[in-house]
Scaffold this motif. Structure first.
Motif, PDB file in Angstrom:
ATOM      1  N   TRP A  60      40.243  30.522 122.003  1.00 42.17           N
ATOM      2  CA  TRP A  60      40.675  29.553 123.019  1.00 42.17           C
ATOM      3  C   TRP A  60      40.018  28.174 122.837  1.00 42.17           C
ATOM      4  CZ3 TRP A  60      39.592  33.488 127.514  1.00 42.17           C
ATOM      5  CH2 TRP A  60      40.628  34.431 127.544  1.00 42.17           C
ATOM      6  N   SER A  61      39.342  27.998 121.730  1.00 39.00           N
ATOM      7  CA  SER A  61      38.635  26.735 121.509  1.00 39.00           C
ATOM      8  C   SER A  61      39.611  25.553 121.556  1.00 39.00           C
ATOM      9  CB  SER A  61      37.940  26.767 120.144  1.00 39.00           C
ATOM     10  OG  SER A  61      37.361  25.509 119.857  1.00 39.00           O
ATOM     11  N   ILE A  62      39.155  24.446 122.194  1.00 34.75           N
ATOM     12  CA  ILE A  62      39.989  23.244 122.291  1.00 34.75           C
ATOM     13  C   ILE A  62      40.250  22.661 120.906  1.00 34.75           C
ATOM     14  CG2 ILE A  62      40.077  20.877 123.186  1.00 34.75           C
ATOM     15  CD1 ILE A  62      38.420  21.835 125.562  1.00 34.75           C
ATOM     16  N   ASN A  63      39.246  22.762 120.042  1.00 31.84           N
ATOM     17  CA  ASN A  63      39.373  22.258 118.670  1.00 31.84           C
ATOM     18  C   ASN A  63      40.053  23.311 117.800  1.00 31.84           C
ATOM     19  OD1 ASN A  63      39.143  21.220 116.127  1.00 31.84           O
ATOM     20  ND2 ASN A  63      36.942  20.746 116.273  1.00 31.84           N
ATOM     21  N   PRO A  64      41.278  23.063 117.337  1.00 29.82           N
ATOM     22  CA  PRO A  64      41.996  24.060 116.525  1.00 29.82           C
ATOM     23  C   PRO A  64      41.233  24.481 115.280  1.00 29.82           C
ATOM     24  CG  PRO A  64      43.468  22.282 117.187  1.00 29.82           C
ATOM     25  CD  PRO A  64      42.076  21.853 117.543  1.00 29.82           C
ATOM     26  N   GLU A  65      40.414  23.588 114.727  1.00 33.54           N
ATOM     27  CA  GLU A  65      39.685  23.909 113.500  1.00 33.54           C
ATOM     28  C   GLU A  65      38.609  24.965 113.725  1.00 33.54           C
ATOM     29  OE1 GLU A  65      38.209  20.325 111.825  1.00 33.54           O
ATOM     30  OE2 GLU A  65      40.202  19.491 111.386  1.00 33.54           O
ATOM     31  N   LYS A  66      38.177  25.100 114.982  1.00 31.02           N
ATOM     32  CA  LYS A  66      37.131  26.086 115.300  1.00 31.02           C
ATOM     33  C   LYS A  66      37.708  27.454 115.651  1.00 31.02           C
ATOM     34  CE  LYS A  66      33.647  22.769 116.901  1.00 31.02           C
ATOM     35  NZ  LYS A  66      32.750  22.392 118.015  1.00 31.02           N
ATOM     36  N   ARG A  67      39.043  27.537 115.749  1.00 31.58           N
ATOM     37  CA  ARG A  67      39.671  28.818 116.066  1.00 31.58           C
ATOM     38  C   ARG A  67      39.738  29.698 114.819  1.00 31.58           C
ATOM     39  NH1 ARG A  67      44.853  25.999 118.989  1.00 31.58           N
ATOM     40  NH2 ARG A  67      43.683  24.936 120.666  1.00 31.58           N
ATOM     41  N   PRO A  68      39.433  30.985 114.929  1.00 36.35           N
ATOM     42  CA  PRO A  68      39.507  31.879 113.762  1.00 36.35           C
ATOM     43  C   PRO A  68      40.952  32.103 113.344  1.00 36.35           C
ATOM     44  CG  PRO A  68      39.062  33.140 115.747  1.00 36.35           C
ATOM     45  CD  PRO A  68      38.998  31.690 116.141  1.00 36.35           C
ATOM     46  N   THR A  69      41.140  32.362 112.072  1.00 38.12           N
ATOM     47  CA  THR A  69      42.489  32.675 111.581  1.00 38.12           C
ATOM     48  C   THR A  69      42.844  34.107 111.986  1.00 38.12           C
ATOM     49  OG1 THR A  69      41.685  33.553 109.480  1.00 38.12           O
ATOM     50  CG2 THR A  69      42.135  31.167 109.594  1.00 38.12           C
ATOM     51  N   ALA A  70      44.126  34.451 111.831  1.00 35.42           N
ATOM     52  CA  ALA A  70      44.577  35.812 112.155  1.00 35.42           C
ATOM     53  C   ALA A  70      43.845  36.838 111.295  1.00 35.42           C
ATOM     54  CB  ALA A  70      46.086  35.923 111.956  1.00 35.42           C
ATOM     55  N   GLU A  71      43.600  36.498 110.023  1.00 38.06           N
ATOM     56  CA  GLU A  71      42.916  37.429 109.123  1.00 38.06           C
ATOM     57  C   GLU A  71      41.460  37.609 109.545  1.00 38.06           C
ATOM     58  OE1 GLU A  71      42.147  40.101 106.104  1.00 38.06           O
ATOM     59  OE2 GLU A  71      44.034  39.406 107.011  1.00 38.06           O
ATOM     60  N   GLU A  72      40.817  36.508 109.980  1.00 35.88           N
ATOM     61  CA  GLU A  72      39.437  36.605 110.452  1.00 35.88           C
ATOM     62  C   GLU A  72      39.357  37.469 111.711  1.00 35.88           C
ATOM     63  OE1 GLU A  72      37.659  32.307 108.899  1.00 35.88           O
ATOM     64  OE2 GLU A  72      38.628  32.446 110.859  1.00 35.88           O
ATOM     65  N   CYS A  73      40.343  37.320 112.605  1.00 36.89           N
ATOM     66  CA  CYS A  73      40.389  38.160 113.818  1.00 36.89           C
ATOM     67  C   CYS A  73      40.557  39.627 113.455  1.00 36.89           C
ATOM     68  CB  CYS A  73      41.536  37.711 114.720  1.00 36.89           C
ATOM     69  SG  CYS A  73      41.253  36.137 115.566  1.00 36.89           S
ATOM     70  N   ARG A  74      41.449  39.875 112.498  1.00 33.98           N
ATOM     71  CA  ARG A  74      41.696  41.263 112.088  1.00 33.98           C
ATOM     72  C   ARG A  74      40.431  41.905 111.537  1.00 33.98           C
ATOM     73  NH1 ARG A  74      42.262  44.360 108.030  1.00 33.98           N
ATOM     74  NH2 ARG A  74      41.794  42.682 106.549  1.00 33.98           N
ATOM     75  N   LYS A  75      39.700  41.150 110.699  1.00 35.98           N
ATOM     76  CA  LYS A  75      38.468  41.690 110.115  1.00 35.98           C
ATOM     77  C   LYS A  75      37.412  41.959 111.182  1.00 35.98           C
ATOM     78  CE  LYS A  75      38.897  39.746 105.460  1.00 35.98           C
ATOM     79  NZ  LYS A  75      38.316  38.791 104.476  1.00 35.98           N
ATOM     80  N   LEU A  76      37.260  40.997 112.108  1.00 32.88           N
ATOM     81  CA  LEU A  76      36.264  41.171 113.171  1.00 32.88           C
ATOM     82  C   LEU A  76      36.563  42.399 114.017  1.00 32.88           C
ATOM     83  CD1 LEU A  76      35.811  37.449 114.254  1.00 32.88           C
ATOM     84  CD2 LEU A  76      34.008  38.938 113.347  1.00 32.88           C
ATOM     85  N   ILE A  77      37.852  42.561 114.368  1.00 34.35           N
ATOM     86  CA  ILE A  77      38.235  43.702 115.205  1.00 34.35           C
ATOM     87  C   ILE A  77      38.095  45.009 114.435  1.00 34.35           C
ATOM     88  CG2 ILE A  77      40.201  44.794 116.402  1.00 34.35           C
ATOM     89  CD1 ILE A  77      41.101  41.966 117.201  1.00 34.35           C
ATOM     90  N   SER A  78      38.407  44.990 113.144  1.00 33.07           N
ATOM     91  CA  SER A  78      38.329  46.221 112.335  1.00 33.07           C
ATOM     92  C   SER A  78      36.907  46.754 112.261  1.00 33.07           C
ATOM     93  CB  SER A  78      38.870  45.968 110.928  1.00 33.07           C
ATOM     94  OG  SER A  78      38.001  45.126 110.190  1.00 33.07           O
ATOM     95  N   TRP A  79      35.903  45.854 112.426  1.00 33.03           N
ATOM     96  CA  TRP A  79      34.508  46.300 112.382  1.00 33.03           C
ATOM     97  C   TRP A  79      34.034  46.860 113.720  1.00 33.03           C
ATOM     98  CZ3 TRP A  79      33.081  41.009 109.846  1.00 33.03           C
ATOM     99  CH2 TRP A  79      33.480  41.023 108.491  1.00 33.03           C
ATOM    100  N   MET A  80      34.826  46.661 114.763  1.00 36.69           N
ATOM    101  CA  MET A  80      34.425  47.156 116.083  1.00 36.69           C
ATOM    102  C   MET A  80      34.804  48.624 116.239  1.00 36.69           C
ATOM    103  SD  MET A  80      35.566  43.933 118.469  1.00 36.69           S
ATOM    104  CE  MET A  80      35.033  42.265 118.078  1.00 36.69           C
TER     105      MET A  80
END
Length: 337
Positions: A15-35
């Protein structure tokens, strides 16, 4: 709590206001896969039993989710672990609920003997505690299992008992579902008069409670009874109503049933063009769901009808094209095995 914090942190980044600070879909997938994707183990608290029971309730919810996804191995694992917790804590209500869930897993895999054993154990708990709703639900599930196992006498007995309780408690939708099951047993036994009466009794209840899917399935079953008794006009009327509802709902389980019923009713009256139309539509829906065997069967009926009306020597182009499509459907059916 660490898992919750990790998820909240990821959400804030997204939800970051700065789009550059938002994670990519692949980064989200990796983070969630480790949970961890399992129910968190109960931690030591002041009230150890309460923590254990919360864990068991979560396991039951996960088991139900897996069962609805047809992941029966995972569902069985969750329900079995929850059952062990409830048994150790002496929680009979939770134990009955979990036994029912585990029995469902076996029933959906057509493992009737195991399902009956587990449902019966749950039923005894509900009977001992005086839980009439739990008792009726479990009796209904036993009836479903006996119907599936072609033990129709026992199914009739169980459906009738569940129906009596639902009528007394005023649980209308459950009462209609029990009526539906009882009607279907009579249909399977060729007792069409009784089946008609019971389906007809269930239908207005489903309409009243707004259950469109059960309304459509009841219309299909009523139409089936009329069709096998050669009452084609009434069957077509009911199938048509069911088809419209199922199309509106986007259902692809009962819709082919209604379309095939329409095709058969028209075919029996030599309404060839209508029969071809509905067999073709049914084949399309079945192919969309991956049921290539039944899709090929529907197309085979189209070929047979065309051969009947075209003869062996003329007007054969349309039939040849359908036979090519039929061959493709049969290849897909073999490939999927």
């Amino acid at each position: 709590m660490s898992l919750i914090r990790a998820l909240c942190s990821l959400m804030l980044q997204c939800w970051s206001i700065n789009p550059e600070k938002r994670p990519t879909a692949e980064e989200c997938r990796k983070l969630i896969s480790w949970m961890p994707m399992i129910a968190p183990a109960p931690t030591r608290t002041v009230d150890e039993n309460a923590s254990q029971l919360r864990h068991a309730r979560l396991l039951n919810k996960l088991g139900l989710m897996y069962r609805r996804q047809a992941d029966y191995v995972s569902a069985s694992r969750c329900f079995t672990e929850a059952l062990d917790i409830y048994t150790k804590n002496g929680n009979t209500e939770g134990r009955a609920t979990t036994l029912y869930g585990l029995a469902d897993v076996h029933r959906f895999q057509h493992e009737c003997s195991e399902a009956i054993t587990l449902y019966s154990e749950a039923l005894q708990i509900h009977t001992d505690s005086g839980d009439e709703t739990g008792r009726a639900d479990t009796i209904w599930a036993l009836a479903e299992t006996h119907r599936m196992n072609n033990n129709y006498d026992e199914a009739v007995k169980m459906y009738s008992e569940a129906l009596q309780i639902y009528t007394k408690t005023g649980t209308n939708r459950a009462r209609a579902i029990a009526l539906w099951g009882l009607a279907d047993v009579h249909r399977l036994r060729g007792e069409y008069s009784e089946a008609k009466d019971l389906f007809s009794e269930a239908l207005p209840i489903f309409i009243d409670v707004g259950d469109q899917l059960m309304r459509a399935s009841t219309l299909c079953c009523l139409a089936n009874v009329h069709r096998v008794q050669y009452e084609y006009d009434e069957a077509i009327k009911l199938y048509s109503e069911a088809t419209q509802i199922l199309t509106d709902l986007g259902d692809k389980h009962w819709r082919p049933v209604a379309l095939l019923g329409l095709a058969q009713a028209h075919q029996m009256q030599d309404h060839h063009s209508e029969a071809i139309f509905f067999y073709t539509k049914a084949s399309e829906v079945l192919a969309e769901t991956g049921d290539y065997t039944r899709a090929a069967d529907a197309l085979q009926n189209v070929v047979d009808i065309r051969k009947t009306i075209e003869g062996a020597s003329e007007g054969f182009t349309g039939t040849v094209e359908i036979e090519k499509e039929l061959a493709n459907s049969k290849c897909n059916a073999v490939w999927m095995m």
